[in-house]
Design an enzyme around this catalytic site. Sequence first.
Site, PDB file in Angstrom:
ATOM      1  N   TYR A  85       1.113  10.683  13.026  1.00 50.91           N
ATOM      2  CA  TYR A  85       2.140  10.053  12.193  1.00 50.91           C
ATOM      3  C   TYR A  85       1.536   9.556  10.885  1.00 50.91           C
ATOM      4  CZ  TYR A  85       5.181   6.367  10.413  1.00 50.91           C
ATOM      5  OH  TYR A  85       5.935   5.573   9.590  1.00 50.91           O
ATOM      6  N   THR A 126       3.602   4.361   5.074  1.00 51.91           N
ATOM      7  CA  THR A 126       3.357   3.481   6.219  1.00 51.91           C
ATOM      8  C   THR A 126       1.966   2.865   6.185  1.00 51.91           C
ATOM      9  OG1 THR A 126       3.055   3.504   8.632  1.00 51.91           O
ATOM     10  CG2 THR A 126       2.679   5.567   7.500  1.00 51.91           C
TER      11      THR A 126
END
Length: 329
Positions: A141, A117
């Site tokens: 995250y 990501t």
Amino acid sequence: MTILVTGGAGYIGSHMTLELRDAGEKLVVLDDLSTGFRSAVPADVPMIVGDFGDDELVRDILVYNQIDSIIHFAAKIVVPESVADPLGYYLNNTAKARSLLANAVQTGVKRFIFSSTAAVYGDPQSNPVTEDAVLAPVSPYGRSKLMVEWMLEDASRAHGLDYVVLRYFNVAGADPLGRSGQSTPNATHLIKVAAQAALGLRPKLQVFGTDYATPDGTCVRDYIQVNDLARAHLDALRHLRSGGASLVCNCGYGHGFSVLEVIEMVKRVSGVDFPVELAGRRPGDPAAIVAANERIRAAFGWTPRYDDLEAIVRQALDWERRLVEQPPV
């Protein structure tokens, strides 16, 4: 040569499953269906319902199916949720990925493609951001994904596992043939949420933060169409099969749109002026992040086919209408 796709019944994973099937590849899907749907996987693609952190199950799948490549999508992906539940994210995204990697090494898997990501960059100092930029994730995250990148690098050095890390920017849209799309009802993707608001499936759309250092004060993101992203994974697999070196690549178009620009586009395409509520910032959201994509273009010959915000929005709206008529199972 058989490919294991973890999370292959989810949003991005199902598009990958279709891409591989269309290319004539032999594959197996592993998904716990926590956010995915069985109906997203074609009937002629083998699917096992289970947890990618289940060592015994994963070893059996790898050995029985003679898996030589893994494309790993299964993960928790909601930034604010990761701030509230960091240990849950480190368990699912990091600890279980370590188990998957260990099983891959032990059973002789040769190639591993990892769904990472842009959150690993945190709030970058400049845009477009290159793969060599400082890695400073601001959310659990992003950190959970960066830890897996480190594990892959170390496992490759120690065990010869070839890998590609693909750092996604903001994934959007749906399969132009109408075979798959973002089906999770409570998904937080902006374009999906805006499409739901336009169709009356949500009472309003909230904009989180209007005081960022961006042209209109709202966050700027690089939106990549999901089929273009899936094809990047297939290009990465072919790169490794041909003897290409392990690599980290951004997956984005190299330009961004603000939240308000996206909302305006959804309103224009849908013809609905749905309610928008301005709210405070969410934790973990950088002001702007846009991909530098020269590396993936040069290394894989990857060329986007759907770099058009209006087309992406139209796909998302069409998919939402389809979900109303035929809910996923």
